[in-house]
Motif scaffolding. Structure first.
Motif, PDB file in Angstrom:
ATOM      1  N   ARG A  31     -17.193   1.349  42.146  1.00  0.00           N
ATOM      2  CA  ARG A  31     -17.961   0.318  42.851  1.00  0.00           C
ATOM      3  C   ARG A  31     -18.119   0.662  44.330  1.00  0.00           C
ATOM      4  N   ALA A  32     -17.052   1.169  44.938  1.00  0.00           N
ATOM      5  CA  ALA A  32     -17.147   1.556  46.347  1.00  0.00           C
ATOM      6  C   ALA A  32     -18.134   2.708  46.524  1.00  0.00           C
ATOM      7  N   LEU A  33     -18.076   3.699  45.658  1.00  0.00           N
ATOM      8  CA  LEU A  33     -19.002   4.827  45.757  1.00  0.00           C
ATOM      9  C   LEU A  33     -20.444   4.370  45.589  1.00  0.00           C
ATOM     10  N   LEU A  34     -20.690   3.543  44.598  1.00  0.00           N
ATOM     11  CA  LEU A  34     -22.058   3.112  44.307  1.00  0.00           C
ATOM     12  C   LEU A  34     -22.621   2.185  45.379  1.00  0.00           C
ATOM     13  N   GLU A  35     -21.735   1.585  46.189  1.00  0.00           N
ATOM     14  CA  GLU A  35     -22.193   0.762  47.298  1.00  0.00           C
ATOM     15  C   GLU A  35     -22.440   1.578  48.568  1.00  0.00           C
ATOM     16  N   SER A  36     -22.062   2.856  48.558  1.00  0.00           N
ATOM     17  CA  SER A  36     -22.277   3.711  49.724  1.00  0.00           C
ATOM     18  C   SER A  36     -23.746   4.086  49.827  1.00  0.00           C
ATOM     19  N   SER A  37     -24.283   4.005  51.030  1.00  0.00           N
ATOM     20  CA  SER A  37     -25.694   4.340  51.228  1.00  0.00           C
ATOM     21  C   SER A  37     -25.958   5.830  51.111  1.00  0.00           C
ATOM     22  N   ALA A  38     -24.907   6.652  51.078  1.00  0.00           N
ATOM     23  CA  ALA A  38     -25.086   8.094  50.919  1.00  0.00           C
ATOM     24  C   ALA A  38     -25.213   8.518  49.467  1.00  0.00           C
ATOM     25  N   VAL A  39     -24.886   7.625  48.526  1.00  0.00           N
ATOM     26  CA  VAL A  39     -24.749   8.008  47.119  1.00  0.00           C
ATOM     27  C   VAL A  39     -26.016   7.671  46.336  1.00  0.00           C
ATOM     28  N   SER A  40     -26.538   8.683  45.649  1.00  0.00           N
ATOM     29  CA  SER A  40     -27.689   8.459  44.782  1.00  0.00           C
ATOM     30  C   SER A  40     -27.261   8.052  43.382  1.00  0.00           C
ATOM     31  N   ALA A  41     -26.149   8.596  42.900  1.00  0.00           N
ATOM     32  CA  ALA A  41     -25.658   8.283  41.560  1.00  0.00           C
ATOM     33  C   ALA A  41     -24.258   8.833  41.418  1.00  0.00           C
ATOM     34  N   VAL A  42     -23.559   8.358  40.392  1.00  0.00           N
ATOM     35  CA  VAL A  42     -22.201   8.816  40.095  1.00  0.00           C
ATOM     36  C   VAL A  42     -22.142   9.181  38.619  1.00  0.00           C
ATOM     37  N   THR A  43     -21.522  10.324  38.328  1.00  0.00           N
ATOM     38  CA  THR A  43     -21.276  10.752  36.955  1.00  0.00           C
ATOM     39  C   THR A  43     -19.781  10.885  36.742  1.00  0.00           C
ATOM     40  N   VAL A  44     -19.261  10.240  35.713  1.00  0.00           N
ATOM     41  CA  VAL A  44     -17.849  10.346  35.342  1.00  0.00           C
ATOM     42  C   VAL A  44     -17.734  11.348  34.200  1.00  0.00           C
ATOM     43  N   VAL A  45     -16.836  12.317  34.335  1.00  0.00           N
ATOM     44  CA  VAL A  45     -16.583  13.276  33.262  1.00  0.00           C
ATOM     45  C   VAL A  45     -15.206  12.971  32.684  1.00  0.00           C
ATOM     46  N   THR A  46     -15.156  12.703  31.390  1.00  0.00           N
ATOM     47  CA  THR A  46     -13.921  12.233  30.768  1.00  0.00           C
ATOM     48  C   THR A  46     -13.934  12.504  29.274  1.00  0.00           C
ATOM     49  N   PRO A  47     -12.753  12.698  28.659  1.00  0.00           N
ATOM     50  CA  PRO A  47     -12.663  12.756  27.205  1.00  0.00           C
ATOM     51  C   PRO A  47     -12.382  11.396  26.593  1.00  0.00           C
ATOM     52  N   ASP A  48     -12.233  10.369  27.433  1.00  0.00           N
ATOM     53  CA  ASP A  48     -11.727   9.068  26.994  1.00  0.00           C
ATOM     54  C   ASP A  48     -12.857   8.051  26.853  1.00  0.00           C
ATOM     55  N   ALA A  49     -12.977   7.458  25.678  1.00  0.00           N
ATOM     56  CA  ALA A  49     -14.061   6.514  25.410  1.00  0.00           C
ATOM     57  C   ALA A  49     -13.948   5.265  26.280  1.00  0.00           C
ATOM     58  N   ALA A  50     -12.720   4.784  26.519  1.00  0.00           N
ATOM     59  CA  ALA A  50     -12.555   3.579  27.336  1.00  0.00           C
ATOM     60  C   ALA A  50     -12.963   3.851  28.782  1.00  0.00           C
TER      61      ALA A  50
END
Length: 263
Positions: A49-68
């Protein structure tokens, strides 16, 4: 995929999350397994949420093996890529581990760095962002303005590549910058500035020294939330004092960390 149309610079952030069953084992003496899983997800949500509220950020991608963890990322407005797909992309590029491979000279954290690299390749294939950042998932005290300031500092550093000009200055490490954690030993974020700058990641134990040895620039700004990752009970007390996002604050009160407050 959340965007900020008027934002400059444009940074696509990649965030790794390991399997919840293996996460935060150093807290096992103080926090039982079910609560540790919840804590990982709570910190992930507050970080995203903090990253996505930053005016510098266009998008966020999470890389994970975990479904949750993937589901939590989607709920927060981030994208998700399966770790196996990321490792396959890294392997196809001859960079890091292929699926089913073994840690090579990259050490015990080679798979983590390969997954991040593969996810970044996929992002570059799909959207070709101006800049990339790789950020830890356990930064519950992160403020959006801290990340915005750090990204601006990384991109504005003398010698970093200018979009549209040939060359990325990679021979001197220009184009890459990192932020050490509050201990000075680990790394909470790496910036890869410029669409053509070579990916070179060294997350894992002693990563600050490794990133420095690779030629990345250490950013010295005072961004306490961006440096406050969580591995121990002392770290939980520290982020409590800083103030956390709502998800982590609620869980800290359940765990019994006294004085937990939200930012």
């Amino acid at each position: 995929m959340p965007t900020h149309a008027t934002a400059a610079p444009c940074v696509h952030v990649v965030v790794p999350v390991k399997s919840l069953a293996d996460a935060k084992s150093r807290l096992s003496a103080a926090v039982d397994e079910s609560l540790r899983r919840e804590l990982v997800l709570a910190m992930l949500e507050d970080t995203l949420r903090a990253l996505l509220e930053s005016s510098a950020v266009s998008a966020v991608t999470v890389v994970t093996p975990d479904a949750a963890a993937a589901a939590a990322a989607i709920r927060c407005g981030a994208c998700s890529v399966d770790e196996r797909q990321a490792l396959a992309r890294a392997g196809a590029a001859g960079d890091g581990l292929a699926v089913g491979g073994h840690p090579s000279e990259g050490g015990p954290h080679a798979a983590l760095n390969a997954a991040l690299t593969g996810a970044a390749y996929r992002v570059r294939d799909a959207v070709a962002p101006d800049h990339l950042a790789f950020v830890q998932a356990d930064l519950p005290s992160l403020r959006p303005g801290e990340f915005t300031a750090a990204a601006a500092a990384a991109i504005a550093y003398p010698g970093l590549p200018v979009p549209g000009r040939p060359g990325d200055g990679d021979a001197h490490g220009h184009g890459r910058a990192y932020i050490a954690d509050r201990s000075g030993d680990g790394t909470t974020a790496v910036f890869v500035c410029g669409a053509a700058t070579r990916l070179r990641l060294g997350f894992g134990g002693g990563s600050a020294r490794r990133h420095e040895a690779q030629g990345a620039i250490a950013l010295r700004g005072s961004w306490p939330g961006l440096r406050a990752d969580v591995d121990t009970v002392a770290d939980l007390r520290h982020v409590r004092r800083l103030g956390t996002g709502a998800s982590t604050g609620t869980l800290l009160r359940r765990i019994g960390v006294p004085g937990a407050k939200t930012r």
